[in-house]
Write a protein that holds these residues in place. Sequence first.
Motif, PDB file in Angstrom:
ATOM      1  N   SER A 487       1.166  -1.398   0.059  1.00 25.41           N
ATOM      2  CA  SER A 487       0.275   0.202  -0.148  1.00 25.41           C
ATOM      3  C   SER A 487       0.766   0.991   0.021  1.00 25.41           C
ATOM      4  N   ILE A 488       1.886   1.227  -0.596  1.00 25.65           N
ATOM      5  CA  ILE A 488       2.796   2.013  -1.024  1.00 25.65           C
ATOM      6  C   ILE A 488       2.349   3.051  -2.216  1.00 25.65           C
ATOM      7  N   TYR A 489       2.608   3.796  -2.477  1.00 28.13           N
ATOM      8  CA  TYR A 489       2.197   4.883  -3.479  1.00 28.13           C
ATOM      9  C   TYR A 489       2.600   5.816  -4.239  1.00 28.13           C
ATOM     10  N   LEU A 490       4.086   5.354  -4.801  1.00 19.69           N
ATOM     11  CA  LEU A 490       4.555   6.804  -5.435  1.00 19.69           C
ATOM     12  C   LEU A 490       4.018   7.240  -6.857  1.00 19.69           C
ATOM     13  N   SER A 491       4.291   8.559  -7.000  1.00 19.29           N
ATOM     14  CA  SER A 491       3.708   9.334  -7.835  1.00 19.29           C
ATOM     15  C   SER A 491       4.643   9.181  -9.010  1.00 19.29           C
ATOM     16  N   ARG A 492       3.795   9.488 -10.185  1.00 15.38           N
ATOM     17  CA  ARG A 492       4.901   9.447 -11.298  1.00 15.38           C
ATOM     18  C   ARG A 492       5.723  10.554 -11.423  1.00 15.38           C
ATOM     19  N   CYS A 493       5.205  11.619 -10.921  1.00 12.67           N
ATOM     20  CA  CYS A 493       5.979  12.592 -10.927  1.00 12.67           C
ATOM     21  C   CYS A 493       6.036  13.531  -9.722  1.00 12.67           C
ATOM     22  N   ASP A 494       5.057  14.375  -9.128  1.00 13.67           N
ATOM     23  CA  ASP A 494       4.790  15.223  -8.221  1.00 13.67           C
ATOM     24  C   ASP A 494       3.664  15.136  -7.820  1.00 13.67           C
ATOM     25  N   ASN A 497       2.756  17.780 -10.900  1.00  9.05           N
ATOM     26  CA  ASN A 497       2.263  16.917 -12.427  1.00  9.05           C
ATOM     27  C   ASN A 497       1.225  15.780 -12.777  1.00  9.05           C
ATOM     28  N   ASP A 498       1.483  15.038 -11.688  1.00  6.14           N
ATOM     29  CA  ASP A 498       0.090  14.568 -11.731  1.00  6.14           C
ATOM     30  C   ASP A 498      -1.234  14.841 -11.793  1.00  6.14           C
ATOM     31  N   LEU A 499      -1.428  15.684 -10.797  1.00  5.60           N
ATOM     32  CA  LEU A 499      -2.468  16.206 -10.987  1.00  5.60           C
ATOM     33  C   LEU A 499      -3.368  16.831 -12.580  1.00  5.60           C
ATOM     34  N   ASP A 500      -1.396  17.684 -12.768  1.00  3.71           N
ATOM     35  CA  ASP A 500      -2.407  18.189 -14.315  1.00  3.71           C
ATOM     36  C   ASP A 500      -2.847  17.112 -15.564  1.00  3.71           C
ATOM     37  N   GLU A 501      -1.991  15.505 -15.285  1.00  2.00           N
ATOM     38  CA  GLU A 501      -1.998  15.027 -16.827  1.00  2.00           C
ATOM     39  C   GLU A 501      -3.666  14.412 -16.496  1.00  2.00           C
ATOM     40  N   ALA A 502      -3.708  14.264 -14.634  1.00  2.12           N
ATOM     41  CA  ALA A 502      -5.705  13.791 -14.525  1.00  2.12           C
ATOM     42  C   ALA A 502      -6.795  14.966 -14.712  1.00  2.12           C
ATOM     43  N   ILE A 503      -6.285  16.394 -15.362  1.00  2.00           N
ATOM     44  CA  ILE A 503      -7.770  17.140 -15.157  1.00  2.00           C
ATOM     45  C   ILE A 503      -7.131  18.299 -15.937  1.00  2.00           C
ATOM     46  N   GLN A 504      -5.536  18.351 -17.023  1.00  2.00           N
ATOM     47  CA  GLN A 504      -5.150  19.524 -17.328  1.00  2.00           C
ATOM     48  C   GLN A 504      -6.247  20.264 -17.784  1.00  2.00           C
ATOM     49  N   ASP A 505      -7.554  20.184 -18.467  1.00  2.00           N
ATOM     50  CA  ASP A 505      -8.195  20.617 -19.514  1.00  2.00           C
ATOM     51  C   ASP A 505      -9.036  21.799 -18.205  1.00  2.00           C
ATOM     52  N   LEU A 536     -18.250  18.166  -8.321  1.00  2.00           N
ATOM     53  CA  LEU A 536     -17.669  17.115  -8.420  1.00  2.00           C
ATOM     54  C   LEU A 536     -17.471  15.914  -9.249  1.00  2.00           C
ATOM     55  N   ASP A 537     -17.958  16.248 -10.528  1.00  4.41           N
ATOM     56  CA  ASP A 537     -17.973  15.982 -11.683  1.00  4.41           C
ATOM     57  C   ASP A 537     -15.204  16.008 -12.051  1.00  4.41           C
ATOM     58  N   ASP A 538     -15.032  17.118 -11.195  1.00  2.80           N
ATOM     59  CA  ASP A 538     -13.731  16.992 -11.935  1.00  2.80           C
ATOM     60  C   ASP A 538     -13.179  16.691 -10.316  1.00  2.80           C
ATOM     61  N   CYS A 539     -13.780  16.302  -9.431  1.00  4.79           N
ATOM     62  CA  CYS A 539     -13.233  15.304  -8.060  1.00  4.79           C
ATOM     63  C   CYS A 539     -13.076  14.058  -8.359  1.00  4.79           C
ATOM     64  N   LYS A 540     -14.198  13.259  -9.293  1.00  2.00           N
ATOM     65  CA  LYS A 540     -14.632  12.296  -9.967  1.00  2.00           C
ATOM     66  C   LYS A 540     -13.742  11.527 -11.012  1.00  2.00           C
ATOM     67  N   LYS A 541     -13.058  12.700 -11.896  1.00  2.00           N
ATOM     68  CA  LYS A 541     -12.409  12.337 -12.670  1.00  2.00           C
ATOM     69  C   LYS A 541     -10.652  12.203 -11.785  1.00  2.00           C
ATOM     70  N   ILE A 542     -10.567  12.902 -11.011  1.00  2.24           N
ATOM     71  CA  ILE A 542      -9.033  12.953  -9.898  1.00  2.24           C
ATOM     72  C   ILE A 542      -8.772  11.602  -9.380  1.00  2.24           C
ATOM     73  N   TYR A 543     -10.189  10.775  -8.062  1.00  2.00           N
ATOM     74  CA  TYR A 543     -10.639  10.051  -7.955  1.00  2.00           C
ATOM     75  C   TYR A 543     -10.452   8.480  -9.377  1.00  2.00           C
ATOM     76  N   HIS A 545      -8.703   8.413 -11.668  1.00  2.00           N
ATOM     77  CA  HIS A 545      -7.539   8.652 -12.932  1.00  2.00           C
ATOM     78  C   HIS A 545      -6.317   7.691 -11.846  1.00  2.00           C
ATOM     79  N   LYS A 546      -5.604   6.704 -12.687  1.00  4.42           N
ATOM     80  CA  LYS A 546      -3.916   5.624 -12.968  1.00  4.42           C
ATOM     81  C   LYS A 546      -3.724   6.482 -11.531  1.00  4.42           C
TER      82      LYS A 546
END
Length: 555
Positions: A487-494, A497-505, A536-543, A545-546
């Motif tokens: 249960s250790i999760y490493l960010s792809r970057c930080d 940047n990870d958030l930018d991948e998930a919901i850039q628009d 709420l839709d933004d939160c669902k997209k974050i949740y 995303h890998k």
Amino acid sequence: MKFKSIHIENFRNYKDITIELSNRNVFLGLNDVGKSNLLQAIRLVLDRDVRKNNCIESDFYQKNIETPIRITLSIDISDFEDSDTEKIRARMRGISLSDEETLYIQLTANYLVEEQEAIPEMRWGGDIDDLYDVKGNNSYSEIDKIFNVIFINSSIDFNKVFARNIKKLIQTKVDDDELLNEIDKTISELNNEISKISGVKTFEEQISEKISKFRDHDLKVTVKSEIAVKGLFDNIVPYIQTNKDENLYPTAGDGRRKLLAYSILEMLSETTKDSKINIFLVEEPENHLHKSLQISLSDILFSQKGFPYFFITTHSPFILSAMGNVQLIRIYNNGNLMGESSFYPVPDEYQRFKCILNNQLTDALFANRVLLVEGPSEKMLFDYVAHNLMPDFEAQGGFILQVDGLKFRKYYNLLNKLGIKVMIKTDNDLRSNGTGAYSVLGFCRCNGYINKKLLPETPINENSVNSRRELFDNNYEKLKVLQNDYSIYLSRCDLENDLDEAIQDVLVKYLGDNPVEYLQESKSYHMLELIQKLTLDDCKKIYSHKNFCCLKEII
């Protein structure tokens, strides 16, 4: 001396359990999992007021009266210089204990059907397989000459504590005799004056006439001050008085009365500490106390010398705000009743900031699932997403703990030992090693958490967002093992940047053309600005995303 462990068999909701102890112990857990029963087990061994009442059928696990109740307390007595160790050894002279470093005190209660109760039998010694009968009887034994058990329940009554112990608290000396005689004369004069009051005289005559009708001989009722009948000290009552106010105020208010009761019990323990070992058993001390008073009580319990040995049950993180060098014991029911314990010392470098360190931890101790994150940005974002998707996620046992640059390992190990599901979310950091290459700091950190070299630690030649993403992708399968097994999760970057991948628009819409740079510029302030705009839709997209799959474990 130092408490080591307690082993409980067939007592109440404990079938067979061993729990590590220390001199300061805190029992945590939901209601009805057995915290009070654990206190009762300790009292049964050490407190004659409980032991003399014997055990009944309902004290046996699932009423299994065929199997005896057995409670074994083990105590480290290896420190010969310790005064409390000497108290124990002095009482046990004649028993083969000289070479042993552990004292075992064992209570056994066999149910007698004809008596419908079980009489506890006490044994002790340095060899668990060869114990000796404790001298004395069930109501008073050699153990009771060593230990003074002070039980403080959640609704302790100050008036009863004061009245019960007034003669111990207020003792007179020979020098007081003349003054006491003067007080007696004054009381006598007071009663003479009372008898002259017209209303008193009328009442005495009328009530005497009425009551005499019910008896064959004359009776007379007289009104006197209670002080004259019960004595001076039985009528003394404490009042509150401020330094700049001569008025007296009653000791009203449950919080104030409770703290006064604690103060009295601490005073009483000081009178016996040279002859006995004082053991405090405290049940939910937070009841009736405001947060500020709970914090004050925490400081008294953990930071001062008046409570060297205690066992506490609590549901409040504020009671733990000053904790240090304490055994945390979490009782929980997972099919069968279980318990886990872990010793929690405050590291030397954090002693001055103990309350700050503890405040980051204590809430998590009452959770079932804890996600550890590095800083305030992660804490704010993840809390916001979690509460939007599952508003009661904390009530359901979830908690997000911000470690503020303190090492994850301490929290990860401690919470795991307490049987709490722990997850880590950490950045894929790189650091210059001074040779033109960059150490894979995030990989090394994760390997350290699991004490295993799962991820490669070879330095890389470039420090950029793309190089970190490439490092992540090249080791994706191993990172999945890290997630699934530990249960250790490493960010792809930080985070940014990870958030930018998930919901850039979404980020561009809310924060402008360079959202990552904007978020990293003033992390806490700009993250707060962002989450106030997330839907709420933004939160669902974050949740979904890998990059943020850790949220699926906490929600």
